[in-house]
Design an enzyme around this catalytic site. Structure first.
Site, PDB file in Angstrom:
ATOM      1  CG  ASP A   2      -2.021   0.992   1.164  1.00 47.08           C
ATOM      2  OD1 ASP A   2      -1.875   1.994   0.435  1.00 47.08           O
ATOM      3  OD2 ASP A   2      -3.045   0.798   1.850  1.00 47.08           O
ATOM      4  CG  ASP A  61      -4.006   5.573  -0.283  1.00 51.08           C
ATOM      5  OD1 ASP A  61      -3.308   4.555  -0.389  1.00 51.08           O
ATOM      6  OD2 ASP A  61      -4.659   5.857   0.746  1.00 51.08           O
ATOM      7  CG  HIS A  91      -9.178   6.965   2.991  1.00 51.19           C
ATOM      8  ND1 HIS A  91      -8.246   7.817   2.451  1.00 51.19           N
ATOM      9  CD2 HIS A  91      -8.648   5.714   2.855  1.00 51.19           C
ATOM     10  CE1 HIS A  91      -7.196   7.106   2.043  1.00 51.19           C
ATOM     11  NE2 HIS A  91      -7.418   5.831   2.254  1.00 51.19           N
ATOM     12  CG  HIS A 142      -7.437   7.930   6.439  1.00 53.22           C
ATOM     13  ND1 HIS A 142      -8.358   6.925   6.499  1.00 53.22           N
ATOM     14  CD2 HIS A 142      -6.309   7.377   5.938  1.00 53.22           C
ATOM     15  CE1 HIS A 142      -7.810   5.810   6.060  1.00 53.22           C
ATOM     16  NE2 HIS A 142      -6.571   6.050   5.714  1.00 53.22           N
ATOM     17  CD  GLU A 185      -7.747   1.669   1.848  1.00 52.85           C
ATOM     18  OE1 GLU A 185      -6.765   0.908   1.884  1.00 52.85           O
ATOM     19  OE2 GLU A 185      -7.761   2.776   2.404  1.00 52.85           O
ATOM     20  CD  GLU A 220      -5.876   2.656  -1.083  1.00 52.98           C
ATOM     21  OE1 GLU A 220      -4.864   2.066  -0.645  1.00 52.98           O
ATOM     22  OE2 GLU A 220      -6.379   3.639  -0.514  1.00 52.98           O
TER      23      GLU A 220
HETATM   24 CO    CO Z   1      -5.964   4.301   1.564  1.00 52.34          CO
END
Ligand code: CO
Length: 298
Positions: free
Chosen positions: A89, A100, A159, A167, A192, A281
């Site tokens: 990640d 992200d 998020h 976030h 995600e 994600e």
């Molecule tokens: Co994330």
């Protein structure tokens, strides 16, 4: 949010972050093989992000088997990959505008579990457009993962991504919920899905290698002050790794900063030992009639 200008500088930076990130994610995933060191992959990816003109938005997360999130190599880490399920990640920011992304590299022979979160992400992205309820996105995730016979991890969510904020609202659930929120054009969100052989609920483990600034206050200890200066200058409120701090006695310094509520830690989030977790994600920009995936492979 009527009439958002998706050509504005902020979105261009979101896109640039996504483009860098897609390349680094794909290259880092290629490096993951049995015997390779976690630290080598994490440091390579973080350095490559900088070479390409971005900054890591948070430490490269390397979660193994039952781990789901918030694991990153310690400063002196010597762990190597085995025949395991590995989730990478990774985040990038360009002037605080973020992307992200995550992918599972399966070395454990459980391709179906990796496929479940990947297909769930595709299904989730299909539902995204201005006006969609986040519950509908969660329902799409849940349906795909349950169709594979696994469980979505329900206490981890996608998020929003804000400026220097990794976030923000809205949360994007990984199951159908009764009270969602409505997405608007111009929102930048990370979706995600996590799929697991376990219970579908992660809990905090004891390991903690990722931290973030909680609040500014004066600290007397010299190393602590030095660390705090680096944090406020380089990372601001974004998460950082213990191994990123250029101070002697890092662990003791971090303990001190935590005791004084200057930083908080992110313990590793994990399923029960023996279970496996996969994750995929992408970051998307919500548009009137769909979304733009900023972290798609080029
Ligand atoms: Co994330």
């Amino acid at each position: 949010m009527a009439d958002v200008d998706l050509e504005s500088e902020q979105y261009e930076k979101n896109r640039e972050a996504g483009e860098i990130l897609a390349e680094v994610r794909d290259e880092a995933a290629e490096m993951v093989e049995v015997g390779v060191a976690h630290l080598e992959v994490a440091e390579w990816a973080e350095e490559r992000i900088r070479e390409l003109g971005g900054e890591p938005a948070f430490p490269v997360n390397i979660s193994v088997d039952h781990e789901a999130a918030h694991a990153t190599p310690a400063p002196d880490d010597e762990e190597t990959f085995g025949e395991e399920m590995i989730n990478l990640d990774i985040g990038v920011h360009v002037d605080g505008w973020l992307a992200d992304t995550a992918v599972t590299v399966d070395l454990s022979g459980n391709n179906e579990l990796a496929a479940a979160s990947a297909e769930a992400l595709d299904a989730a992205i299909e539902t995204v457009e201005a006006g969609v309820d986040t519950s509908e996105i969660g329902a799409a995730v849940e349906e795909v993962i349950e169709g594979y016979g696994y469980k979505p991890v329900v206490n981890l969510t996608g998020h929003g991504l804000g400026h220097w904020e990794q976030h923000t609202e809205p949360n994007i659930p990984n199951r159908a919920i009764s009270q969602g929120t409505t997405l608007e054009a111009g929102q930048v969100v990370a979706i995600e899905p996590f799929a697991t052989t376990g219970t579908g609920k992660v809990h905090e483990g004891s390991d903690e290698q990722i931290f973030a600034l909680e609040r500014q206050r004066s600290v007397r200890n010299r190393q602590a002050r030095q660390a705090l200066d680096q944090i406020t200058e380089e990372f601001k409120t974004l998460p950082f790794a213990a191994r990123w701090l250029d101070v002697p006695r890092v662990e003791m310094t971090l303990r001190r900063l935590k005791q004084q509520d200057v930083v908080h830690g992110y313990p590793v989030l994990q399923e029960q030992e023996g279970e496996l977790v996969s994750q995929k994600e992408h970051t998307v920009i919500v548009t009137e009639d769909g979304c733009e995936v900023t972290t798609r492979s080029r």
